[in-house]
Scaffold this motif. Structure first.
Motif, short mmCIF file in Angstrom:
data_model
loop_
_atom_site.label_atom_id
_atom_site.label_comp_id
_atom_site.label_asym_id
_atom_site.label_seq_id
_atom_site.Cartn_x
_atom_site.Cartn_y
_atom_site.Cartn_z
N HIS B 365 9.42 -37.50 -37.31
CA HIS B 365 9.50 -36.06 -37.04
C HIS B 365 8.15 -35.37 -37.16
O HIS B 365 7.97 -34.26 -36.69
N TRP B 366 7.19 -36.06 -37.80
CA TRP B 366 5.83 -35.50 -37.88
C TRP B 366 5.20 -35.34 -36.50
O TRP B 366 4.26 -34.58 -36.32
N PHE B 367 5.70 -36.11 -35.54
CA PHE B 367 5.13 -36.02 -34.19
C PHE B 367 5.70 -34.84 -33.39
O PHE B 367 5.31 -34.61 -32.26
N TYR B 368 6.66 -34.15 -33.97
CA TYR B 368 7.26 -33.00 -33.29
C TYR B 368 6.88 -31.71 -34.01
O TYR B 368 6.82 -31.70 -35.24
N PRO B 369 6.66 -30.66 -33.23
CA PRO B 369 6.34 -29.39 -33.90
C PRO B 369 7.60 -28.78 -34.53
O PRO B 369 8.71 -29.09 -34.12
N GLY B 370 7.37 -27.92 -35.51
CA GLY B 370 8.49 -27.17 -36.07
C GLY B 370 9.18 -27.85 -37.23
O GLY B 370 8.86 -28.98 -37.60
N GLU B 371 10.11 -27.12 -37.79
CA GLU B 371 10.88 -27.57 -38.95
C GLU B 371 11.97 -28.56 -38.50
O GLU B 371 12.81 -28.22 -37.66
N VAL B 372 11.95 -29.75 -39.07
CA VAL B 372 12.87 -30.80 -38.61
C VAL B 372 14.33 -30.43 -38.84
O VAL B 372 15.21 -30.79 -38.05
N CYS B 373 14.60 -29.68 -39.91
CA CYS B 373 15.99 -29.28 -40.16
C CYS B 373 16.47 -28.27 -39.10
O CYS B 373 17.66 -28.09 -38.91
N TRP B 374 15.55 -27.63 -38.44
CA TRP B 374 15.90 -26.64 -37.41
C TRP B 374 16.00 -27.31 -36.04
O TRP B 374 16.99 -27.19 -35.34
N THR B 375 14.94 -28.05 -35.67
CA THR B 375 14.93 -28.68 -34.34
C THR B 375 15.78 -29.95 -34.32
O THR B 375 16.29 -30.34 -33.28
N GLU B 376 15.88 -30.61 -35.48
CA GLU B 376 16.60 -31.88 -35.65
C GLU B 376 16.03 -32.97 -34.74
O GLU B 376 16.72 -33.95 -34.44
N GLN B 377 14.79 -32.81 -34.31
CA GLN B 377 14.13 -33.90 -33.58
C GLN B 377 13.54 -34.85 -34.62
O GLN B 377 12.65 -34.47 -35.38
#
Lengths: 370, 497
Positions: B365-377
């Motif tokens: 998830h570090w490779f995705y922007p934003g809060e992981v609990c929000w985007t869930e990517q």
């Protein structure tokens, strides 16, 4: 010696936790009182109210069938409206017996399949409670079927009754109302302490309740119920008549809830009133410890004010519709749109912030886990 | 150095602990399958829904028609018993892994971290000869019997358990968890009626203290379990932690799975020592012991037990391989060097790749922007356990530009309550449903359509925020992509939970 000291130390720690717990103030806010008060002040009176209205409706219909006249019909129509509004409040409570006894499917399922009633009236089957409950489907019985019989349609209702030489309309009417009364009484009995005692399932949640394994679970259930009904008002009672669900650019007046009695607005208002009653534990002039109080005790005062505001906004927007819904869709569409928007906002706050603040879970499966 | 390390990994160690673990793990799997029957989940989760939310690339995984799904679960139950009994072990492990993973791939709605864990462990068990002891297979075929297995087998299982704890701890190093005590603050407030502990949950500092304790527990428990001086205390903490989570939350068999798995950090001959102690206490010898008495040693220092038993067993193995499958470990020369056959190279490469993957997945998830609990990517398959209280609502608007018609679609009409709840907060499920709706409209002769959503969610008690850009036609957004999804609205952390 060291081992003994370790064991003593472990027991000492446990002892401290237990001692500390006994010294600590127990839960500052009594959630069980929320359940007790919600049952005593809101749900049980709602049940009694509906039973009384259903019985009064049945009595007035018997009088009408003995001597069909204008005054008798007016009395039945008024009694029907009171029963309908009373039910619209009670239907928001979906827990336990409501689902187990399939009360809604016997009392008030819509939209109506009018053809089915016409066929039953034109047929030769004996129109009794057994026929109503066993042969006719949910959408051909209950309060909606009664509405179809006692309000003006293509012909004035009184004329239809007077012209009915077979007496089958009255047979259907009385059987349908007997069915509603029986179901209402059974529903109330299932809740009562001297009956099915479901009230104890709620108030004894987490202690001695099969339905609710934790004290939190009835509160979850209430929140799930109010979210469901606010969404139902939004989607079925407003969006559908506005033509939003059918992809139509034109409004759909035939999609309103109360087509002949024209109390769709009052029915929506009663749903929202019940939502407010369940959250505020205020009903029939009485007030108790509420879910609002619970939220306030946890510091969610802003959320409580927000919920109250959105409920008031929704109620005001529905009240602002000055004509029966099917007419307002044409002449006051902006007001119906405003009501739709207000109810949507209420749904959003309930489904997101209120559910989150209360840690609401679905009582469905513990697959809801990690 | 590398050779010595590899030789060390391939030295035989006592199989007793792992064999007992296999029996109990198999029984837990059986109970897990049984629960699907008892709670009618086969119908509710796999037969009742009209549509399912598949994993990207696994759209072909569908529930079997009619009663075949029930048969699927019956077979799973039989395979679970096969694992417990060590009967047709390889077939049982393979069968369970295949059928269980298939079920888990049907619908994202039912994703659970511990189900993912079960799939991973069963996959590892395919390569670990746990049927050598305490098994029907070893009883049927004495040539299979052995009281030891290569050290790497035990450490691979330990690694997998360690990954769960450690990355669950890493996932907790978040602002909400550490500085606001959320979502524990919300959850504990629902359990203030719990005997003894309940009154503590009312104290404002307790959620914060428990959040920190939980993070520290997850991050360090493996180390405490590995160190003999702290092992018993650490295991007591494991028991307390998981029993508390079992009592507080609806998390199924997860606590029991982890309570069992933590035993893997005990010395591998622990069951023998316990058996011996039990017999001594009972005061009479059993005519037939379940574990071979001969290899029991009197290890006073538990920390040295693995080392000494393995040395002893290695010397036995060098002379006479005690089983067919033990032959591989017997190929280690006494000088501790390893012969690098192509099979060994392949095995090391596969295991190495697996380890890298297990470390990478939780951090992707570090490779995705934003809060992981929000985007869930990058949220799933990364041990983000009990990390958020998230609730949402979503309306779908379908429009048909040629006719200017527009529909408001109620997802509840298509989905079960559980599917609706799960979808309303998970952007990838919302995207899938949008694509499904477009296909459904096309099937009804209305197409091509555009699908937009009004989606809102509340995270950890915050005021709701818009989850998805309402202007974006989700039908045009690719469903399968590793790229960041720009149509997910950014999370505004500014509001305090």
């Amino acid at each position: 010696m060291r081992r003994i000291m370790r064991i003593l130390g472990a027991f000492g720690m446990i002892g401290l936790v237990v001692l500390g717990a006994s010294c600590l103030q127990t839960e500052a806010f009594d959630r069980r009182k929320v359940l007790q008060d919600t049952a005593d002040i809101v749900i049980m009176p709602m049940l009694r109210g509906f039973v009384e209205k259903a019985q009064a409706l049945k009595v007035s219909a018997e009088a009408l069938c003995k001597s069909p006249d204008e005054a008798g019909l007016k009395a039945v129509q008024d009694a029907w409206k009171e029963a309908k509004i009373s039910w619209k409040k009670l239907e928001v409570v979906r827990m336990g017996p409501s689902m187990d006894l399939r009360v809604r499917s016997f009392v008030d399922w819509w939209p109506l399949q009018a053809d089915g009633i016409d066929q039953a009236l034109a047929g030769t089957d004996t129109l009794d409670v057994k026929y109503i409950e066993d042969t006719l489907g949910s959408n051909r019985r209950g309060l909606v079927a009664v509405e179809y019989l006692i309000f003006d349609r293509d012909k004035p209702a009184l004329q239809r009754l007077q012209e009915d030489t077979t007496g089958r309309q009255c047979m259907f009417l009385q059987a349908a109302l007997s069915s509603i009364e029986t179901r209402a009484l059974a529903y109330e009995q299932a809740w009562k302490a001297d009956g099915g005692n479901y009230v104890s399932e709620v108030t004894q949640a987490g202690i001695n309740s099969k339905a609710f394994p934790t004290l939190q679970s009835p509160i979850d259930q209430i929140i799930n119920d109010v979210v469901y009904w606010v969404e139902n008002v939004e989607q079925m009672k407003l969006a559908a008549p506005l033509g939003k669900k059918s992809g139509d650019t034109q409004v759909q007046p035939t999609q309103v809830e109360s087509l002949w009695a024209k109390v769709s607005n009052e029915a929506m208002a009663a749903n929202i009133e019940a939502v407010s009653a369940l959250l505020s534990c205020t009903f029939g002039g009485k007030t108790g410890t509420s879910i609002y109080d619970l939220l306030n005790s946890r510091g969610y005062t802003t959320l409580v004010e927000k919920l109250k505001k959105h409920i008031t906004d929704a109620q005001d927007a529905i009240k602002a519709i000055s004509k029966p819904l099917q007419e307002a869709l044409v002449s006051e569409k902006d007001k119906v749109e405003a009501a739709y928007n207000a109810v949507t906002e209420l749904k959003k706050v309930l489904a997101t912030e209120a559910s989150s603040a209360l840690g609401t879970v679905l009582n469905f499966t513990d697959n809801d886990g990690d | 150095m590398w050779n010595r390390f590899c030789a060390h990994l391939e030295e035989p160690v006592d199989i007793a602990l792992a064999a007992v673990w296999r029996v109990l793990f198999g029984l837990l799997l059986f109970v897990s399958v049984l629960r699907f029957f008892l709670y009618d989940w086969i119908y509710q989760l796999y037969q009742q829904p009209r549509l399912f939310f598949p994993y990207e690339g696994f759209e072909w995984v569908r529930p079997w028609p009619g009663s075949w799904m029930t048969i699927h679960f019956v077979l799973m139950g039989l395979f679970a018993l096969g694992i417990a009994l060590g009967a047709w072990y390889r077939l049982s492990v393979f069968g369970f892994w295949l059928l269980f993973t298939y079920v888990e791939l049907i619908d994202k709605t039912t994703y659970l971290n511990h189900y993912y864990f079960v799939s991973l462990v069963c996959f590892l068990m395919l390569f670990i000869p746990l049927q050598r002891s305490l098994s029907v297979d070893a009883w049927r075929d004495p040539s299979l019997r052995s009281e030891h297995f290569p050290r790497w087998c035990l450490w691979l299982l330990r690694f997998q358990v360690g990954v769960v704890y450690f990355f669950a701890g890493v996932a907790k190093l978040k602002i909400d968890w550490l500085f606001y005590g959320q979502p524990l603050r919300i959850w504990l407030a629902s359990h203030t009626d719990l005997p003894i502990l309940g009154p503590w949950f009312v104290q404002p500092w307790v959620p914060m203290a428990m959040s920190w304790a939980g993070a520290l527990f997850d991050l360090t428990i493996v180390a405490w379990l590995l160190w003999s001086r702290t092992r018993w205390l650490a295991y007591a903490a494991v028991l307390a932690f998981h029993l508390l989570t079992w009592k507080l939350f609806f998390i199924g068999i997860f606590p029991w799975v982890m309570i069992l798995n933590a035993t893997l950090f005990f010395p591998p001959d622990t069951p023998r020592l316990w058996w011996k102690a039990w017999k001594a206490w009972w005061g009479k010898a059993s005519p037939q012991t379940p574990l071979k008495e001969a290899s029991v040693k009197s290890a006073k220092d538990a920390d040295n037990a693995e080392e000494s038993s393995s040395t002893e067993l290695a010397s036995q193995a060098d002379v006479v391989p005690s089983s067919k499958e033990g032959a591989a470990s017997a190929s280690i020369p006494s000088d501790g060097t390893v012969t690098w056959s192509w099979r060994r190279r392949l095995a090391y490469a596969v295991v190495g790749l697996y380890i890298v993957l297990q470390v990478f997945l939780p951090l992707r998830h570090w490779f995705y922007p934003g809060e992981v609990c929000w985007t869930e990517q990058g949220f799933r398959f990364s041990w983000k356990v009990m990390l958020m209280e998230k609730n949402g609502t979503v309306d779908f608007w379908v429009s048909h530009p040629p006719t200017k018609r527009r529909w408001l679609v109620t997802p509840r009409a298509y989905l079960t309550a559980l599917q609706f709840k799960m979808m309303s907060t998970q952007p990838d499920m919302i995207l899938y449903f949008a694509h499904w709706l477009a296909k459904d409209f096309a099937r009804r002769g209305i197409g091509p359509v555009e699908v937009r959503v009004n989606a809102f969610a509340s995270l950890n008690g915050r005021p709701m925020q818009r989850l998805i850009d309402p202007k974006v036609d989700l039908v045009k957004e690719p469903w399968i992509t590793l790229r960041a999804r720009p149509w997910i609205e950014p999370f505004r952390r500014a509001t305090r939970p």
